[in-house]
Design an enzyme around this catalytic site. Structure first.
Site, PDB file in Angstrom:
ATOM      1  N   HIS A 194      37.453 -25.111  54.602  1.00 51.24           N
ATOM      2  CA  HIS A 194      37.132 -26.335  55.069  1.00 51.24           C
ATOM      3  C   HIS A 194      38.249 -26.441  55.446  1.00 51.24           C
ATOM      4  O   HIS A 194      39.793 -26.490  54.574  1.00 51.24           O
ATOM      5  CB  HIS A 194      37.426 -26.943  53.300  1.00 51.24           C
ATOM      6  CG  HIS A 194      37.217 -28.331  53.319  1.00 51.24           C
ATOM      7  ND1 HIS A 194      36.042 -28.814  52.259  1.00 51.24           N
ATOM      8  CD2 HIS A 194      36.774 -29.430  54.241  1.00 51.24           C
ATOM      9  CE1 HIS A 194      36.377 -30.115  52.338  1.00 51.24           C
ATOM     10  NE2 HIS A 194      36.670 -30.815  53.264  1.00 51.24           N
TER      11      HIS A 194
ATOM     12  N   ASP B   5      40.883 -27.986  51.722  1.00 48.13           N
ATOM     13  CA  ASP B   5      40.325 -30.006  52.214  1.00 48.13           C
ATOM     14  C   ASP B   5      41.581 -30.141  52.759  1.00 48.13           C
ATOM     15  O   ASP B   5      42.391 -31.219  52.886  1.00 48.13           O
ATOM     16  CB  ASP B   5      40.054 -30.415  51.303  1.00 48.13           C
ATOM     17  CG  ASP B   5      39.480 -31.280  51.693  1.00 48.13           C
ATOM     18  OD1 ASP B   5      39.782 -31.840  52.799  1.00 48.13           O
ATOM     19  OD2 ASP B   5      39.619 -32.719  50.844  1.00 48.13           O
TER      20      ASP B   5
END
Lengths: 312, 435
Positions: B73, B317
């Site tokens: 991610h 992320d």
């Protein structure tokens, strides 16, 4: 002399009872100046106070201006319209540019919570929060405390109920911090959509029944509910809000005979407060306004004094 | 360091390869970019019979040798927001953080919703020649939540998963069809779980948000959507991967679904493992991300789920934003933080604090994510790509966001002191980062 542990006044959270009492005592001295026929003392002569108002305001803005002028400070006012903000300048850039002009105090009103803290990180001036989003409105908390203290002598053990959209109210937060620091017991009252249980962590009691919340209260502060909350998002209608949480002559019967009625203004007459109650004998709405100027004089004086110490 | 691309051995290191149950001193032989042997100390000859050459030795005594990390991610912002990050700068930050494989999430401008764009991301990654960049593609055209993208075409072009990222598919019917159709390609549908009707705030809804006067997002915004998608994954038998799990309730839902055999994998971020919503006090916009930082009870649930296998991977992320997007009023600032260069240090910190076991922590950065997406990565199995990370476990260092390889510096960990640091990263047997 400085009453504030920090250079700025960003909120009442964390201020000690002593610091608040000192601010209120100073405000009383200032109010005496305000009541003179010649309303001018040289205390802040040569100091520059910038009023940076990004939200509309009558009372607070005027009150800060009067306060600065009575103390002989030079005041400059900037509002959102007519400033570079409309050209897309960021708040940080505005703060840095103002800072380059050497103001001593920046008073800021802004729609975003934390805006005053953000400005304080980008200026050498002392920053006074005149209301940041839904966070705090410390001078309102102080003027409410002053208004109640002079009626009661002390707030210890007194019960103050704040009714309305407490979730979105910076006044409710500053009052909760300020009044509880002075020993009062604060209750927040409103519909469950505007009263999340986490608010209890501010040290207040939560109530959804107006009657139970105001019975036995020594003072009731009615908050304005913004129209945008009453379009079905948080409340079905203004009508239903008024009949469930409004204070009229009928509801007044639930209060103790000597209970005081406060409102931070502007009042939505006929919604949270009926005109008879707003203008009635228990209402201290106008004394609140006078105390507002006195409190802001005290705050400007104390932060400017602290500022002078640091840069003197 | 670059002279030994063809044939070399790393000797003296403590090798930790969770997928193969290895934790101890080993010699790792690399030939032609692949792992050629993992041997007991001293067992390796100085001459390689296959190539007929002398084996160059890299002395790694005192260091740990791990499979290169795999990030499921990362937002690399290219195309469209190259002022925040490019595929090349993102891949550079990746190798600096010990990552050798990263999945580039598809919410670029335009979003990666056709095969040409997938090939663009892949090609940019190959040109950068740092970490391996694997493209993700969107689930629906333009991330609009309506028409499905051509999943077969996208997968053939190299998309390893499908996600509409921060614009979660709101219509349950569309999500159901996406899951069903994804079984054609055997690649996961990856979901940022957020019910937009419950969302809209800028931090976790709780005691800190009411104090700061910031609009909150309840944990329920995530949990409602996770439960919906778990039901749909069960209905369709497709593989659902849940991004950045942040609440105890989400963990419970995933644990329960896994126990019944639902095909679900899930990740958590280093920041949800480390910080709580207390970090927002003071309105630091580097503590603003979606999902938001949660209270301590949720953080502890994430730690426990990472340890017990409910969660399969730690994923960064990595979300670069420029100063102009972050140095703003809290409610107006962009959400997200950079993460590639601090992920390992934060994971190791959890080990040092006694919250994660070391081998499990390494697994969560390597074979855990690789298995979740069925990638040929994350292990030192003979024949696997020689993607390796060397760690100096004793090195004390301070993270300086301004000096990071990423184009953006939006990190709440700026100035944090860590012990344990990535000192060298190999991709396909070639050194792509060296401290």
């Amino acid at each position: 002399m400085t009453a504030l542990a920090e250079r700025h006044l960003l909120g009442l959270e964390g201020l000690s009872r002593e610091a608040i009492e000192h601010l209120l005592d100073t405000a009383l001295t200032m109010r005496e100046v305000l009541r003179r026929s010649v309303k001018k003392v040289p205390t802040l002569r040569g100091k520059a106070v910038v009023n940076l108002f990004f939200e509309s305001s009558t009372r607070t803005r005027m009150s800060f201006e009067v306060a600065a002028k009575v103390l002989s400070a030079d005041t400059y006012s900037i509002s959102q319209t007519g400033s570079s903000v409309t050209k897309g300048e960021t708040l940080v850039d505005t703060a840095k540019n103002l800072d380059a002009m050497h103001p001593d105090v920046i008073v800021i009103r802004h729609a975003s919570s934390g805006a005053a803290a953000l400005v304080s990180r980008h200026t050498r001036a002392a920053v006074v929060n005149a209301g940041d989003g839904q966070h705090e409105h410390p001078t309102q908390g102080l003027l409410d405390a002053l208004t109640l203290r002079e009626r009661w002598g002390a707030l210890d053990g007194k019960r103050v109920t704040i009714v309305g959209d407490v979730l979105h109210s910076r006044v409710a937060r500053s009052d909760a911090f300020g009044l509880t620091a002075l020993g009062a017991r604060v209750t927040f009252c409103g519909p469950p959509t505007l009263l999340p249980p986490e608010l209890a962590s501010l040290g207040v009691t939560l109530a959804t029944s107006l009657r139970r919340a105001v019975e036995g209260a020594d003072a009731v502060m009615m908050l304005r509910v913004q129209n945008e909350r009453m379009d079905g998002q948080f409340l079905p209608s203004s009508r239903e809000y008024s009949r469930t949480f409004g204070l009229g002559l009928e509801q007044l019967e639930w209060l103790k005979p000597d209970a005081l009625i406060l409102h931070p203004g502007p009042v939505n007459r006929g919604v949270e407060l009926s005109p008879e109650v707003a203008d009635g004998p228990r209402s201290v709405i106008l004394p609140q306004v006078e105390n507002g100027v006195a409190v802001r004089m005290a705050v400007l004086y104390l932060v400017a004094a602290g500022h002078a110490e640091e840069h003197g | 360091m670059s002279g030994h691309a063809g044939l070399f051995a790393i000797v003296g290191a403590r090798v930790i390869d969770p997928a193969n149950g290895i934790d101890g001193e080993r010699t790792v032989l690399v030939r032609d970019g692949r792992i050629a042997g993992v041997e007991s100390p001293g067992a390796l000859p100085s001459f390689d019979g296959v190539r007929g050459e002398r084996i160059e030795r890299i002395d790694a005594r005192g260091l740990w040798l791990l499979p290169g990390f795999v990030d499921l991610h990362a937002h690399l912002r290219e195309p469209g927001e190259e002022h925040k990050e490019t595929i090349a700068t993102g891949a550079k930050a990746a190798v600096a953080g010990g990552y050798t494989t990263i999945v580039a999430i598809a919410n670029t401008r335009p979003p990666i919703d056709n095969a040409a764009l997938v090939r663009f991301v892949k090609k940019k990654g190959e040109e950068a020649d740092l970490a391996r960049v694997l493209p993700a593609a969107t689930i629906t055209l333009g991330q609009k939540g309506e028409g499905l993208t051509e999943l077969v075409d996208l997968a053939e072009a190299g998309a390893v998963c499908f996600t509409d990222d921060g614009r979660p598919v709101a219509n349950a019917g569309v999500m159901r069809r996406a899951l069903e159709y994804s079984r054609l390609v055997g690649r996961p549908i990856v979901a940022h779980e957020e019910d937009l009707g419950l969302a809209g705030g800028s931090m976790h809804e709780g005691e800190v948000s009411v104090r700061l006067g910031l609009r909150g997002v309840p944990g329920a915004a995530e949990e409602v959507m996770i439960r919906r998608d778990l039901v749909l994954a069960e209905l369709t038998g497709a593989h659902l991967h849940v991004m950045h799990v942040s609440t105890a309730g989400s963990v419970r839902a995933i644990r329960e679904a896994k126990s019944r055999g639902v095909k679900v994998t899930a990740e958590a971020t280093p920041h949800h493992l480390t910080l709580t919503d207390e970090a927002v006090k003071g309105y630091d916009t580097n503590a603003k991300m979606m999902p938001p930082l949660r209270p301590e009870a949720d953080r502890r649930a994430i730690v426990e789920a990472l340890q017990d296998g409910t969660l399969d991977a730690i994923a960064t992320d990595h979300a670069p934003h420029a100063t102009v997007d972050k140095e703003l009023e809290f409610d107006k600032a962009a959400s997200g933080i950079v993460g590639l260069e601090t992920a390992f240090a934060l994971t190791l910190r959890a080990v040092q604090r006694g919250e994660l076991k070391l081998t499990r922590a390494i697994e969560l950065l390597t074979s855990g994510p690789a298995r979740a997406f069925q990638l040929d990565a994350g292990t030192l199995t003979v024949g696997a790509p020689a993607d390796l990370t060397l760690i100096d476990p004793e090195a004390r260092w301070k993270f300086d966001a301004k000096k990071s390889s990423s184009k953006s510096h939006n990190s709440p960990f700026d100035g944090w002191e860590f012990s344990g640091r990535v000192v060298r990263t190999f991709v396909g047997g070639r050194v792509r980062f060296e401290l």
